[in-house]
Design a protein around this motif. Structure first.
Motif, short mmCIF file in Angstrom:
data_model
loop_
_atom_site.label_atom_id
_atom_site.label_comp_id
_atom_site.label_asym_id
_atom_site.label_seq_id
_atom_site.Cartn_x
_atom_site.Cartn_y
_atom_site.Cartn_z
N LEU A 175 -1.87 -4.26 -5.36
CA LEU A 175 -2.39 -4.37 -4.13
C LEU A 175 -3.42 -5.04 -4.17
O LEU A 175 -4.14 -5.65 -3.27
N LEU A 176 -4.21 -5.32 -5.01
CA LEU A 176 -5.81 -5.95 -5.58
C LEU A 176 -5.91 -6.81 -4.90
O LEU A 176 -6.04 -7.76 -3.97
N SER A 185 -3.94 -7.52 -0.99
CA SER A 185 -5.72 -7.19 -0.33
C SER A 185 -6.59 -8.19 0.13
O SER A 185 -7.01 -8.33 1.36
N SER A 244 -10.49 -2.09 -3.86
CA SER A 244 -8.70 -1.62 -4.23
C SER A 244 -9.26 -1.32 -5.50
O SER A 244 -8.46 -1.17 -6.88
N THR A 269 -0.09 0.58 -7.25
CA THR A 269 -1.72 -0.09 -7.41
C THR A 269 -2.09 -1.32 -7.72
O THR A 269 -3.27 -2.05 -6.32
N TYR A 324 -7.87 4.08 2.15
CA TYR A 324 -7.66 2.64 2.08
C TYR A 324 -7.52 1.71 3.61
O TYR A 324 -8.51 0.61 3.56
N TRP A 329 0.90 -0.97 0.44
CA TRP A 329 -0.14 -0.10 -0.04
C TRP A 329 1.11 1.22 0.26
O TRP A 329 0.88 1.82 -0.69
N SER A 332 -12.30 -5.31 0.39
CA SER A 332 -11.24 -5.03 0.32
C SER A 332 -11.03 -5.54 -1.91
O SER A 332 -10.35 -4.08 -2.07
#
Length: 291
Positions: A222-223, A226, A247, A219, A276, A178, A243
């Protein structure tokens, strides 16, 4: 004025966010203990020790950072009114305060368990004496800074459940990844100010397409990260759903930055990052199911 200068020295808002993350993961670690039958309920005294100790440790790290960057802070509009560059506090005074906070925080966290105390010392050293000097030399500083930036989640969890297990790594990894879009969004917004001090925080050192693409990719990474709590069975479908939605929104904001490369888009991504992390962490706490 003295109190306000102390608040600025320790970067209170940043310190609050760090301690908030640690306090949430402490509660997650406590839930693990309750499921294992090693404790009957949450130890709120230890939770208070973590909050106070975490506050002191983070304040110490920020104090050391400001001592080292005193002359550079004087060059930037955003930081010129901090107590050291403004001349309202001496290096000696800041050093004494930072040492006191560092020793006090380490003692409190070490009293929870030695692993927690060791991690807190490591976080201070890495943040103040590795990340801080690297900021002028290379964008790799963001990677280095992301490690102590994510350690509070691991510290909080291990303070309650003194074991480096999958959950400790998951909460660490979520906050670690993140931080890249978070840092780069801030660096994009403040790039002109950062350049006055010679800081190189964007991936290429400037606001260009490559920096925006790299931010978007971070980013995108991160999906799936998460979703690790749900994938490994520690969280239910609520944390997975929240999440995923957060995301996707975050990813859209990063896409808009990549498409427009405008400061306004970076500012939207920056504010998105502030929301977030606490939302995802709180949802993990509330929807923690364990195994």
């Amino acid at each position: 004025m003295i109190w306000k200068d102390f608040i600025k020295l320790i970067k209170f808002r940043l310190t609050f966010l760090v301690v908030f993350s640690a306090s949430i993961t402490f509660l997650i670690g406590s839930k693990v203990n309750i499921q294992l039958g090693t404790q009957e309920g949450i130890n709120w005294i230890n939770w208070a020790k973590l909050i106070i100790g975490g506050f002191l440790i983070t304040g110490a790290a920020n104090g050391f950072n400001e001592i080292i960057e005193k002359d550079l802070d004087r060059l930037m509009k955003r930081t010129s009114d901090r107590p050291l560059p403004a001349g309202r506090m001496t290096n000696g005074q800041a050093l004494i305060l930072s040492l006191f906070m560092g020793f006090g925080g380490t003692y409190l966290l070490g009293s929870l368990n030695l692993f927690t105390g060791f991690l807190s010392i490591f976080a201070i050293i890495l943040y103040a004496f590795a990340y801080t000097p690297l900021k002028q030399k290379s964008p790799i500083s963001v990677f280095v800074g992301a490690i102590p930036g994510a350690l509070p989640t691991m510290i909080g969890y291990i303070a309650a459940h003194p074991k480096l297990d999958e959950i400790a790594l998951i909460v660490f990894f979520i906050q670690f990844v993140w931080q890249f879009p978070h840092f780069w969004a801030i660096a994009w917004v403040l790039d002109d100010d950062y350049k006055l001090a010679g800081f190189r925080l964007l991936p290429t050192g400037k606001r260009d397409t490559t920096s925006a693409v790299i931010t978007f990719i971070s980013t995108l990474i991160l999906l799936p990260v998460s979703l690790l709590p749900t994938f490994y069975g520690y969280g239910g479908y609520y944390i997975g759903g929240v999440s995923l939605v957060c995301s996707l929104i975050f990813l859209y904001q990063a896409f808009m930055l990549m498409r427009t490369r405008e400061i306004s888009a970076a500012r939207q991504l920056m504010f998105g990052s502030f929301l977030y992390l606490p939302v995802v962490q709180l949802m993990f706490l509330f929807d923690f199911v364990g195994k």
